[in-house]
Design a protein around this motif. Structure first.
Motif, PDB file in Angstrom:
ATOM      1  N   THR A  76      56.016  85.126  30.957  1.00 40.04           N
ATOM      2  CA  THR A  76      55.333  86.474  31.115  1.00 40.04           C
ATOM      3  C   THR A  76      53.914  86.244  31.630  1.00 40.04           C
ATOM      4  O   THR A  76      53.359  86.994  32.058  1.00 40.04           O
ATOM      5  CB  THR A  76      54.995  86.936  29.550  1.00 40.04           C
ATOM      6  N   GLU A  77      53.538  85.069  31.815  1.00 36.77           N
ATOM      7  CA  GLU A  77      52.205  84.452  32.317  1.00 36.77           C
ATOM      8  C   GLU A  77      51.109  85.162  31.515  1.00 36.77           C
ATOM      9  O   GLU A  77      49.754  84.960  32.007  1.00 36.77           O
ATOM     10  CB  GLU A  77      51.872  85.049  33.916  1.00 36.77           C
ATOM     11  N   ALA A  78      51.213  85.484  30.199  1.00 34.64           N
ATOM     12  CA  ALA A  78      50.261  86.217  29.073  1.00 34.64           C
ATOM     13  C   ALA A  78      49.168  84.995  28.964  1.00 34.64           C
ATOM     14  O   ALA A  78      49.860  83.708  28.730  1.00 34.64           O
ATOM     15  CB  ALA A  78      50.755  86.544  28.160  1.00 34.64           C
ATOM     16  N   TYR A  79      48.211  85.177  28.656  1.00 32.06           N
ATOM     17  CA  TYR A  79      47.188  84.127  28.388  1.00 32.06           C
ATOM     18  C   TYR A  79      47.328  83.456  27.030  1.00 32.06           C
ATOM     19  O   TYR A  79      47.474  84.466  25.799  1.00 32.06           O
ATOM     20  CB  TYR A  79      45.878  84.965  28.346  1.00 32.06           C
ATOM     21  N   ILE A  80      47.169  82.195  26.950  1.00 33.82           N
ATOM     22  CA  ILE A  80      47.449  81.477  25.481  1.00 33.82           C
ATOM     23  C   ILE A  80      45.931  80.852  25.153  1.00 33.82           C
ATOM     24  O   ILE A  80      45.564  80.797  24.125  1.00 33.82           O
ATOM     25  CB  ILE A  80      48.663  80.689  25.669  1.00 33.82           C
ATOM     26  N   GLY A  81      45.419  80.271  26.207  1.00 37.22           N
ATOM     27  CA  GLY A  81      44.085  79.499  26.302  1.00 37.22           C
ATOM     28  C   GLY A  81      43.911  78.886  27.703  1.00 37.22           C
ATOM     29  O   GLY A  81      44.256  79.647  28.632  1.00 37.22           O
ATOM     30  N   GLN A  82      43.101  78.052  27.635  1.00 39.58           N
ATOM     31  CA  GLN A  82      42.656  77.431  28.782  1.00 39.58           C
ATOM     32  C   GLN A  82      42.419  75.745  28.567  1.00 39.58           C
ATOM     33  O   GLN A  82      42.204  75.344  27.359  1.00 39.58           O
ATOM     34  CB  GLN A  82      41.368  78.008  29.307  1.00 39.58           C
ATOM     35  N   VAL A  83      42.438  75.222  29.499  1.00 40.39           N
ATOM     36  CA  VAL A  83      42.269  73.665  29.600  1.00 40.39           C
ATOM     37  C   VAL A  83      41.739  73.319  31.231  1.00 40.39           C
ATOM     38  O   VAL A  83      42.240  74.121  32.214  1.00 40.39           O
ATOM     39  CB  VAL A  83      43.693  72.948  29.515  1.00 40.39           C
ATOM     40  N   ASN A  84      40.391  72.759  30.983  1.00 41.11           N
ATOM     41  CA  ASN A  84      39.518  72.465  32.091  1.00 41.11           C
ATOM     42  C   ASN A  84      39.363  71.085  32.427  1.00 41.11           C
ATOM     43  O   ASN A  84      39.172  70.122  31.192  1.00 41.11           O
ATOM     44  CB  ASN A  84      38.190  73.271  31.992  1.00 41.11           C
ATOM     45  N   LEU A  85      39.089  70.519  33.352  1.00 43.20           N
ATOM     46  CA  LEU A  85      38.309  69.511  33.646  1.00 43.20           C
ATOM     47  C   LEU A  85      36.873  69.869  33.877  1.00 43.20           C
ATOM     48  O   LEU A  85      36.436  70.305  34.883  1.00 43.20           O
ATOM     49  CB  LEU A  85      38.963  68.821  34.853  1.00 43.20           C
ATOM     50  N   ASP A  86      36.198  69.573  32.822  1.00 43.88           N
ATOM     51  CA  ASP A  86      34.896  70.247  32.779  1.00 43.88           C
ATOM     52  C   ASP A  86      33.956  69.370  33.665  1.00 43.88           C
ATOM     53  O   ASP A  86      32.811  70.322  34.122  1.00 43.88           O
ATOM     54  CB  ASP A  86      34.064  69.991  31.344  1.00 43.88           C
ATOM     55  N   SER A  87      34.143  68.261  34.145  1.00 47.83           N
ATOM     56  CA  SER A  87      33.235  67.573  35.150  1.00 47.83           C
ATOM     57  C   SER A  87      34.166  66.512  35.558  1.00 47.83           C
ATOM     58  O   SER A  87      35.019  65.776  35.010  1.00 47.83           O
ATOM     59  CB  SER A  87      32.046  67.007  34.512  1.00 47.83           C
ATOM     60  N   ILE A  88      34.073  66.207  36.823  1.00 48.80           N
ATOM     61  CA  ILE A  88      34.942  65.132  37.579  1.00 48.80           C
ATOM     62  C   ILE A  88      33.956  64.384  38.239  1.00 48.80           C
ATOM     63  O   ILE A  88      33.084  64.877  38.885  1.00 48.80           O
ATOM     64  CB  ILE A  88      36.032  65.677  38.567  1.00 48.80           C
ATOM     65  N   ASP A  89      34.213  63.087  37.977  1.00 48.05           N
ATOM     66  CA  ASP A  89      33.390  61.869  38.535  1.00 48.05           C
ATOM     67  C   ASP A  89      33.986  61.390  39.712  1.00 48.05           C
ATOM     68  O   ASP A  89      34.659  60.530  39.420  1.00 48.05           O
ATOM     69  CB  ASP A  89      32.790  60.895  37.554  1.00 48.05           C
ATOM     70  N   TRP A  90      33.825  61.953  41.011  1.00 43.61           N
ATOM     71  CA  TRP A  90      34.701  61.440  42.102  1.00 43.61           C
ATOM     72  C   TRP A  90      34.672  60.012  42.401  1.00 43.61           C
ATOM     73  O   TRP A  90      35.761  59.213  42.688  1.00 43.61           O
ATOM     74  CB  TRP A  90      34.601  62.458  43.028  1.00 43.61           C
ATOM     75  N   LYS A  91      33.226  59.572  42.204  1.00 47.94           N
ATOM     76  CA  LYS A  91      33.423  57.986  42.659  1.00 47.94           C
ATOM     77  C   LYS A  91      34.133  57.075  41.627  1.00 47.94           C
ATOM     78  O   LYS A  91      34.634  56.312  42.283  1.00 47.94           O
ATOM     79  CB  LYS A  91      31.694  57.660  42.692  1.00 47.94           C
ATOM     80  N   ASN A  92      33.857  57.521  40.263  1.00 51.62           N
ATOM     81  CA  ASN A  92      34.650  56.512  39.296  1.00 51.62           C
ATOM     82  C   ASN A  92      35.748  57.020  39.003  1.00 51.62           C
ATOM     83  O   ASN A  92      36.629  56.450  38.114  1.00 51.62           O
ATOM     84  CB  ASN A  92      33.574  56.447  38.355  1.00 51.62           C
ATOM     85  N   ARG A  93      36.367  58.391  39.487  1.00 45.51           N
ATOM     86  CA  ARG A  93      37.777  58.878  39.328  1.00 45.51           C
ATOM     87  C   ARG A  93      38.059  58.948  37.781  1.00 45.51           C
ATOM     88  O   ARG A  93      38.896  58.921  37.272  1.00 45.51           O
ATOM     89  CB  ARG A  93      38.861  57.866  39.793  1.00 45.51           C
ATOM     90  N   VAL A  94      36.858  59.792  37.221  1.00 45.01           N
ATOM     91  CA  VAL A  94      37.004  60.176  35.724  1.00 45.01           C
ATOM     92  C   VAL A  94      37.056  61.684  35.565  1.00 45.01           C
ATOM     93  O   VAL A  94      36.080  62.252  36.375  1.00 45.01           O
ATOM     94  CB  VAL A  94      35.888  59.264  34.944  1.00 45.01           C
ATOM     95  N   GLY A  95      37.799  62.246  34.699  1.00 44.24           N
ATOM     96  CA  GLY A  95      37.670  63.580  34.524  1.00 44.24           C
ATOM     97  C   GLY A  95      37.458  63.745  32.808  1.00 44.24           C
ATOM     98  O   GLY A  95      38.321  63.111  32.201  1.00 44.24           O
ATOM     99  N   LYS A  96      36.664  64.719  32.466  1.00 40.93           N
ATOM    100  CA  LYS A  96      36.395  65.172  31.165  1.00 40.93           C
ATOM    101  C   LYS A  96      37.276  66.344  30.936  1.00 40.93           C
ATOM    102  O   LYS A  96      36.746  67.347  31.554  1.00 40.93           O
ATOM    103  CB  LYS A  96      35.064  65.253  30.962  1.00 40.93           C
ATOM    104  N   ILE A  97      37.952  66.365  29.751  1.00 37.07           N
ATOM    105  CA  ILE A  97      38.890  67.490  29.440  1.00 37.07           C
ATOM    106  C   ILE A  97      38.176  68.589  28.118  1.00 37.07           C
ATOM    107  O   ILE A  97      37.716  67.787  27.295  1.00 37.07           O
ATOM    108  CB  ILE A  97      40.076  67.040  29.078  1.00 37.07           C
TER     109      ILE A  97
END
Length: 184
Positions: free
Chosen positions: A72-93
């Protein structure tokens, strides 16, 4: 961003009609007690609208997805990469399931696995990390089942519900993710 289908959920784009669903959880004490101190005080309608607008316009440091019902594509929640450090290739979830009725049904686990797959395959990140409170045992089990390992603790870093609690730091490396699933 692309849509990422799973078996029971998909990760999809944010939409303006997600606002009522976000408003439903953003001031729900049962949900926000598991989240950061930015939810310590009530969130005004305007603040939620500004957050959603930033996600829609790409003006936020966060990049993410709505966790939605596959059919249904109905909203359940959300998941984000709150910040991405592109130099060091790190994402914070950061992740939230937006109603207590949807918790414990495996949606968060599936969403985390979809996000990890996207982060490692498409964004070429090398590491994902997150923080979780020691009393959030359900989330800790979820993250462990997705391959995250405890890497440290900030002892008694958080005061919640009349006591000091630890913040558990967890991480997942691309090499461990590949090895666990036999990926090349």
């Amino acid at each position: 961003m692309p849509r990422l289908p799973g078996t029971s959920v998909m990760l999809r784009e944010y939409r303006r009609d997600d606002l009522p669903w976000i408003r439903q959880w953003v001031n729900d004490p049962e949900i926000v007690r598991q989240l950061s101190d930015i939810f310590l005080y009530p969130h005004a309608q305007e603040a939620t609208e500004a957050y959603l607008e930033a996600m829609l316009e790409g003006d936020s440091d966060a990049r993410g997805f709505v966790i939605a019902d596959l059919a249904t594509e109905a909203y359940i929640g959300q998941v984000n990469l709150d910040s991405i450090d592109w130099k060091n290739r790190v994402g914070k979830i950061g992740i939230v399931i937006g109603s207590t009725e949807q918790m414990g049904r495996g949606f968060g686990t599936e969403a985390m696995k979809l996000l990890a797959d996207f982060a490692f395959r498409e964004l070429n990140l090398n590491r994902l990390e997150l923080e979780v409170y020691d009393f959030n045992e359900r989330a800790i089990r979820c993250y462990a089942s997705c391959g995250f390992v405890e890497e440290g603790r900030l002892r008694e870093r958080l005061y919640r519900n009349g006591r000091y609690c630890d913040i558990v730091q967890m991480g997942l490396l691309k090499s461990d993710w590949k090895q666990a699933a036999g990926r090349n």
